[in-house]
Design an enzyme around this catalytic site. Structure first.
Site, PDB file in Angstrom:
ATOM      1  N   CYS A   2       0.827  -1.209   0.000  1.00 47.64           N
ATOM      2  CA  CYS A   2       0.000   0.000   0.000  1.00 47.64           C
ATOM      3  C   CYS A   2       0.862   1.259   0.000  1.00 47.64           C
ATOM      4  O   CYS A   2       1.972   1.250   0.520  1.00 47.64           O
ATOM      5  CB  CYS A   2      -0.876   0.030   1.233  1.00 47.64           C
ATOM      6  SG  CYS A   2      -1.850  -1.441   1.455  1.00 47.64           S
ATOM      7  N   ARG A  27       4.980  -0.055  -6.153  1.00 50.67           N
ATOM      8  CA  ARG A  27       4.974  -0.863  -4.937  1.00 50.67           C
ATOM      9  C   ARG A  27       3.979  -2.012  -5.023  1.00 50.67           C
ATOM     10  O   ARG A  27       4.025  -2.933  -4.216  1.00 50.67           O
ATOM     11  CB  ARG A  27       4.610   0.014  -3.735  1.00 50.67           C
ATOM     12  CG  ARG A  27       5.623   1.103  -3.474  1.00 50.67           C
ATOM     13  CD  ARG A  27       5.139   2.024  -2.388  1.00 50.67           C
ATOM     14  NE  ARG A  27       5.039   1.355  -1.119  1.00 50.67           N
ATOM     15  CZ  ARG A  27       5.978   1.366  -0.185  1.00 50.67           C
ATOM     16  NH1 ARG A  27       7.089   2.019  -0.394  1.00 50.67           N
ATOM     17  NH2 ARG A  27       5.818   0.739   0.949  1.00 50.67           N
ATOM     18  N   TRP A  74      -3.242  -2.601  -1.413  1.00 53.63           N
ATOM     19  CA  TRP A  74      -2.924  -3.984  -1.783  1.00 53.63           C
ATOM     20  C   TRP A  74      -3.679  -4.836  -0.766  1.00 53.63           C
ATOM     21  O   TRP A  74      -3.365  -4.819   0.418  1.00 53.63           O
ATOM     22  CB  TRP A  74      -1.414  -4.209  -1.699  1.00 53.63           C
ATOM     23  CG  TRP A  74      -0.909  -5.457  -2.326  1.00 53.63           C
ATOM     24  CD1 TRP A  74      -0.557  -5.646  -3.638  1.00 53.63           C
ATOM     25  CD2 TRP A  74      -0.633  -6.701  -1.675  1.00 53.63           C
ATOM     26  NE1 TRP A  74      -0.099  -6.914  -3.830  1.00 53.63           N
ATOM     27  CE2 TRP A  74      -0.141  -7.587  -2.648  1.00 53.63           C
ATOM     28  CE3 TRP A  74      -0.774  -7.158  -0.363  1.00 53.63           C
ATOM     29  CZ2 TRP A  74       0.226  -8.892  -2.356  1.00 53.63           C
ATOM     30  CZ3 TRP A  74      -0.409  -8.459  -0.070  1.00 53.63           C
ATOM     31  CH2 TRP A  74       0.081  -9.307  -1.064  1.00 53.63           C
ATOM     32  N   ASN A 100      -1.599   2.260   5.909  1.00 55.16           N
ATOM     33  CA  ASN A 100      -0.757   1.123   5.517  1.00 55.16           C
ATOM     34  C   ASN A 100      -0.507   0.291   6.770  1.00 55.16           C
ATOM     35  O   ASN A 100      -0.279   0.860   7.841  1.00 55.16           O
ATOM     36  CB  ASN A 100       0.609   1.592   5.001  1.00 55.16           C
ATOM     37  CG  ASN A 100       0.523   2.249   3.647  1.00 55.16           C
ATOM     38  OD1 ASN A 100      -0.528   2.289   3.038  1.00 55.16           O
ATOM     39  ND2 ASN A 100       1.648   2.781   3.181  1.00 55.16           N
ATOM     40  N   GLY A 101      -0.489  -1.022   6.638  1.00 55.04           N
ATOM     41  CA  GLY A 101      -0.225  -1.879   7.796  1.00 55.04           C
ATOM     42  C   GLY A 101      -1.453  -2.692   8.166  1.00 55.04           C
ATOM     43  O   GLY A 101      -2.399  -2.804   7.376  1.00 55.04           O
ATOM     44  N   GLU A 485      17.089 -17.960  -8.336  1.00 58.18           N
ATOM     45  CA  GLU A 485      16.778 -16.573  -8.682  1.00 58.18           C
ATOM     46  C   GLU A 485      16.299 -16.464 -10.141  1.00 58.18           C
ATOM     47  O   GLU A 485      15.365 -15.715 -10.441  1.00 58.18           O
ATOM     48  CB  GLU A 485      18.009 -15.690  -8.431  1.00 58.18           C
ATOM     49  CG  GLU A 485      17.871 -14.230  -8.766  1.00 58.18           C
ATOM     50  CD  GLU A 485      16.728 -13.503  -8.048  1.00 58.18           C
ATOM     51  OE1 GLU A 485      16.114 -14.069  -7.144  1.00 58.18           O
ATOM     52  OE2 GLU A 485      16.434 -12.370  -8.461  1.00 58.18           O
ATOM     53  N   LYS A 489      12.648 -14.962 -11.139  1.00 52.25           N
ATOM     54  CA  LYS A 489      12.481 -13.828 -12.047  1.00 52.25           C
ATOM     55  C   LYS A 489      11.455 -14.175 -13.128  1.00 52.25           C
ATOM     56  O   LYS A 489      10.586 -13.380 -13.441  1.00 52.25           O
ATOM     57  CB  LYS A 489      13.804 -13.439 -12.729  1.00 52.25           C
ATOM     58  CG  LYS A 489      14.821 -12.723 -11.887  1.00 52.25           C
ATOM     59  CD  LYS A 489      14.535 -11.278 -11.578  1.00 52.25           C
ATOM     60  CE  LYS A 489      13.694 -11.052 -10.379  1.00 52.25           C
ATOM     61  NZ  LYS A 489      14.083 -11.326  -9.051  1.00 52.25           N
ATOM     62  N   GLU A 492       7.854 -14.376 -11.680  1.00 46.76           N
ATOM     63  CA  GLU A 492       7.293 -13.112 -11.202  1.00 46.76           C
ATOM     64  C   GLU A 492       6.682 -12.268 -12.311  1.00 46.76           C
ATOM     65  O   GLU A 492       5.622 -11.699 -12.128  1.00 46.76           O
ATOM     66  CB  GLU A 492       8.402 -12.263 -10.550  1.00 46.76           C
ATOM     67  CG  GLU A 492       8.766 -12.670  -9.164  1.00 46.76           C
ATOM     68  CD  GLU A 492       9.901 -11.815  -8.611  1.00 46.76           C
ATOM     69  OE1 GLU A 492       9.755 -11.316  -7.496  1.00 46.76           O
ATOM     70  OE2 GLU A 492      10.936 -11.638  -9.291  1.00 46.76           O
ATOM     71  N   HIS A 508      15.771 -36.660  -8.387  1.00 51.12           N
ATOM     72  CA  HIS A 508      14.956 -37.170  -7.281  1.00 51.12           C
ATOM     73  C   HIS A 508      13.502 -36.761  -7.406  1.00 51.12           C
ATOM     74  O   HIS A 508      12.813 -36.610  -6.402  1.00 51.12           O
ATOM     75  CB  HIS A 508      15.551 -36.699  -5.950  1.00 51.12           C
ATOM     76  CG  HIS A 508      16.954 -37.171  -5.756  1.00 51.12           C
ATOM     77  ND1 HIS A 508      17.260 -38.459  -5.423  1.00 51.12           N
ATOM     78  CD2 HIS A 508      18.135 -36.534  -5.936  1.00 51.12           C
ATOM     79  CE1 HIS A 508      18.582 -38.590  -5.368  1.00 51.12           C
ATOM     80  NE2 HIS A 508      19.132 -37.434  -5.682  1.00 51.12           N
ATOM     81  N   LYS A 607       6.088  -4.658  -4.241  1.00 57.00           N
ATOM     82  CA  LYS A 607       7.530  -4.443  -4.181  1.00 57.00           C
ATOM     83  C   LYS A 607       8.053  -4.703  -2.778  1.00 57.00           C
ATOM     84  O   LYS A 607       9.128  -5.255  -2.587  1.00 57.00           O
ATOM     85  CB  LYS A 607       7.836  -3.001  -4.604  1.00 57.00           C
ATOM     86  CG  LYS A 607       9.304  -2.618  -4.531  1.00 57.00           C
ATOM     87  CD  LYS A 607      10.096  -3.357  -5.575  1.00 57.00           C
ATOM     88  CE  LYS A 607      11.582  -3.078  -5.513  1.00 57.00           C
ATOM     89  NZ  LYS A 607      12.337  -4.191  -6.152  1.00 57.00           N
TER      90      LYS A 607
HETATM   91  C1  G6P Z   1       8.657  -8.975  -2.332  1.00 56.83           C
HETATM   92  C2  G6P Z   1       9.186  -8.542  -3.675  1.00 56.83           C
HETATM   93  C3  G6P Z   1      10.442  -9.338  -4.007  1.00 56.83           C
HETATM   94  C4  G6P Z   1      11.464  -9.178  -2.894  1.00 56.83           C
HETATM   95  C5  G6P Z   1      10.891  -9.604  -1.543  1.00 56.83           C
HETATM   96  C6  G6P Z   1      11.827  -9.246  -0.402  1.00 56.83           C
HETATM   97  O1  G6P Z   1       8.148 -10.260  -2.415  1.00 56.83           O
HETATM   98  O2  G6P Z   1       8.207  -8.735  -4.688  1.00 56.83           O
HETATM   99  O3  G6P Z   1      10.997  -8.855  -5.217  1.00 56.83           O
HETATM  100  O4  G6P Z   1      12.589  -9.941  -3.189  1.00 56.83           O
HETATM  101  O5  G6P Z   1       9.666  -8.912  -1.312  1.00 56.83           O
HETATM  102  O6  G6P Z   1      11.944  -7.850  -0.335  1.00 56.83           O
HETATM  103  P1  G6P Z   1      13.115  -7.072   0.369  1.00 56.83           P
HETATM  104  O7  G6P Z   1      12.722  -5.632   0.241  1.00 56.83           O
HETATM  105  O8  G6P Z   1      13.122  -7.536   1.799  1.00 56.83           O
HETATM  106  O9  G6P Z   1      14.374  -7.394  -0.318  1.00 56.83           O
END
Ligand code: G6P
Length: 612
Positions: A2, A27, A74, A100-101, A485, A489, A492, A508, A607
């Site tokens: 948010c 975000r 969000w 927010n929160g 990773e 990517k 996502e 396995h 984000k």
């Molecule tokens: C969210 C984002 C990811 C990120 C993760 C951890 O899920 O979409 O891209 O890696 O949070 O975020 P941070 O700010 O703690 O690295």
């Protein structure tokens, strides 16, 4: 997650709030809303993009006014509906609030307020807070907006950043924070409050972050800050370390693309002044004071989520390999709730781009309470995690706007490499060995630049496979986390199902998935497990899979094994993830663009995840 923007000043609030919301879009959100005081309270909310809200408020003359609050939501409590979008109102006094929160005791408060005759129109915890402030609001008896907010916040548990207005106080904006960031931007005769500096910097570079349990009352002339118990506080207004250029696209199509290409520069900035190859030393000002404790440490635990977890996994390998200290890496969310054992000499490192991830913050708080030395590897300066750490190292990667993290990942690995060398040099590593690794580390940005030159061929190869719905990413050792990773990517932003795993693990179970033409991306760079990776490649090929390999320049042998190859420059194994991940980032980017997705605003993702 948010986002909040609020304005009080001499200009029209509406365009300013809309522009601020657009800057916060990255975000992640699913609905948006705005309230402006113009005689009375005017509220508009819309599901979907900020442009939907814009269409509503632009057509409505009610939204002319110089005091307003706005929000991108969000969903957490309650579905994605207009009724659940912020701002939320009380039912008596024309109070509106954005939040927010999460208010954890909202259910008990809702029952209490329902018994007092209040009728709720949403399923949110936020409406409960708006209603509670309204219930307490009684200006005739000294309970003006500021006092009512203070009193309400004394009743709530949970996390919040809020901005509140009331039609009966058209010259007052009240905001408060606990556990969720909020900045007050102080301009000339105007104030911009936001959950993120990017919504402020176009208007003023003078700002201060609110502290936990602090409430700020802003009027047209001044602001005053106090605790929720009404004890005055004097905040320090500082210069924001952010300029507009950093948060704009420049010539790029997407922020993710910009940030992938920014990696050489981000890494150079990250390493500047921290490496001394001639002396074989790493200078990390933030850790200097704790060097003796780090040297004596018996165990390092790295806690993180998402992409940061993958860099933390590489950190685990680096710490054991270079600094010879037992290290383990864990999801912060799991660490926190499993009653972890923290013995003397335990160091806990939180790795996070935003510094706001709720699980990572909570894990570090828990570890600190149990006596661990709490360190942070964080990008956003002044965010919540660095505020509770004993010490840390900032990434200096600049703002990361694309939801899919890229430059923060490589910078996190660079910092964890430097931390490992910092410890290693004080434990067992010679100046010579450290100096030679530093020289290699300093060359990583140039090597990434050479990988970025492969952009067109990476796009062409991605195009061949982009219709496939299932992919595997495989690697060993240092590049097992790189494989994770790469898969993350792709998932996502292109919504392709991808799994990353250690190459040996494939046998396995996951090998059963391989069918004709299934793409399998191997990180097959020269290193201690090269031959083993070749065997794993053969296992995929013999079952009809298509192998795309990331290999070391000059390796001709790989063509006998893989259908497609991306060559990256030779780099020592322990530094290879920073270079090997780049083609995987570019593949994910191109796959998402080719599939027509919104790269910087992938569905359902935020984000920074500020709820558990
Ligand atoms: C969210 C984002 C990811 C990120 C993760 C951890 O899920 O979409 O891209 O890696 O949070 O975020 P941070 O700010 O703690 O690295």
């Amino acid at each position: 997650m948010c986002g909040i923007v609020a304005y009080l000043g001499h200009r029209q609030a509406r365009p300013l709030l809309l522009e601020g919301l657009k800057r916060l879009e990255y975000r992640g959100y699913d609905s948006a809303g705005m309230a402006v005081i113009n005689g009375g309270l005017h509220v508009a909310r819309a599901v979907g993009r900020v442009s939907n809200l814009e269409a509503l408020v632009t057509a409505d003359p009610g939204f002319t006014g110089t005091l307003g609050i706005a929000h991108t939501r969000w969903a957490t409590h309650g579905g994605v509906t207009e009724a659940n979008a912020h701002p939320h109102r009380d039912d008596t006094n024309g109070i509106a609030l954005v939040h927010n929160g999460i208010i954890e005791n909202y259910s008990a408060l809702r029952t209490y307020l329902t018994e007092r005759g209040h009728v709720f129109t949403s399923e949110t915890d936020t409406e409960v807070l708006a209603m509670l402030i309204g219930e307490l609001y009684d200006p005739a008896h000294g309970m003006d907006l500021e006092k009512a907010v203070q009193a309400a916040l004394r009743e709530v548990t949970g996390a919040y950043a809020i901005a509140v207005v009331c039609e009966r106080e058209p010259d007052t904006l009240v905001c408060a924070r606990k556990g969720s960031p909020l900045l007050v931007g102080v301009g000339s005769g105007e104030f911009v409050v936001a959950s993120d500096a990017s919504a402020i910097v176009a208007h003023t570079t003078q700002a201060f972050p609110l502290d936990d349990y602090n409430v700020c009352k802003i009027t047209r002339e001044k602001f005053t800050t106090s605790t929720i118990h009404n004890v005055p506080v004097t905040p320090r207004v500082e210069q924001l370390e952010l300029d507009l250029e950093q948060i704009e696209l420049g010539g790029y199509s997407h922020f993710m693309q910009k940030e992938i290409f920014e990696q050489p520069r981000a890494l150079r900035t990250c390493m500047r002044g921290r490496l001394d190859a001639a002396e074989g030393t790493v200078v990390l000002g933030g850790l200097r004071q704790f060097a003796p404790q780090l040297v004596r440490s018996r165990r390092v635990i790295l806690a993180a989520q998402g992409t940061a977890l993958h860099s933390a996994m590489i950190g685990e390998y680096l710490l054991e390999d270079l600094a010879k200290v037992p290290a383990e890496c864990e999801y912060a969310s799991e660490f926190r709730y499993r009653n972890p054992i923290i013995e003397e000499g335990t160091v806990v490192v939180a790795v996070s781009q935003s510094g706001e991830t709720a699980d990572t913050l909570a894990a570090l708080t828990e570890a600190k309470e149990r006596g661990a030395l709490a360190l942070g590897v964080i990008n956003v300066v002044g965010s919540s995690i660095p505020r509770i750490t004993d010490a840390g190292v900032y990434l200096r990667a600049g703002p990361e706007i694309g939801v899919a993290s890229t430059k923060a990942f490589t910078a996190q690995v660079a910092v964890l490499t430097m931390v490992s060398l910092f410890m290693a040099r004080r434990r067992f590593m010679s100046a010579e060995q450290c100096g030679s690794l530093i020289r290699e580390l300093e060359q990583v940005p140039d090597k990434i630049e050479r990988v970025l030159e492969l952009n067109d061929s990476i796009r062409a190869i991605t195009e061949k496979y982009v219709e496939r719905e299932n992919w595997l990413f495989l690697g060993r050792g240092y590049n097992y986390p790189t494989a994770l990773e790469g898969a993350l990517k792709l998932k996502e932003i292109s919504y392709i199902h991808a799994e990353g795993m250690p190459a040996a693990e494939m046998k396995h179970g996951p090998i059963a998935l391989i069918d004709d033409g299934m793409p399998a991306v191997f990180i097959a760079t020269r290193g201690s497990q090269y031959e083993k990776v070749m065997s794993n490649i053969s296992e995929v090929r013999s079952r009809g899979g298509h192998v795309i390999a990331v290999a070391t320049e000059g390796d001709q042998e790989i063509h006998h094994h893989a259908q497609d190859v991306f060559y990256i420059p030779d780099v020592p194994e322990c530094l290879s993830p920073m270079v090997a991940v780049v083609p995987l980032q570019l593949m994910a980017y191109h796959a998402a663009v080719l599939r027509g997705h919104d790269v910087d605003k992938p569905r359902n993702l935020a984000k920074s995840v500020t709820v558990e």
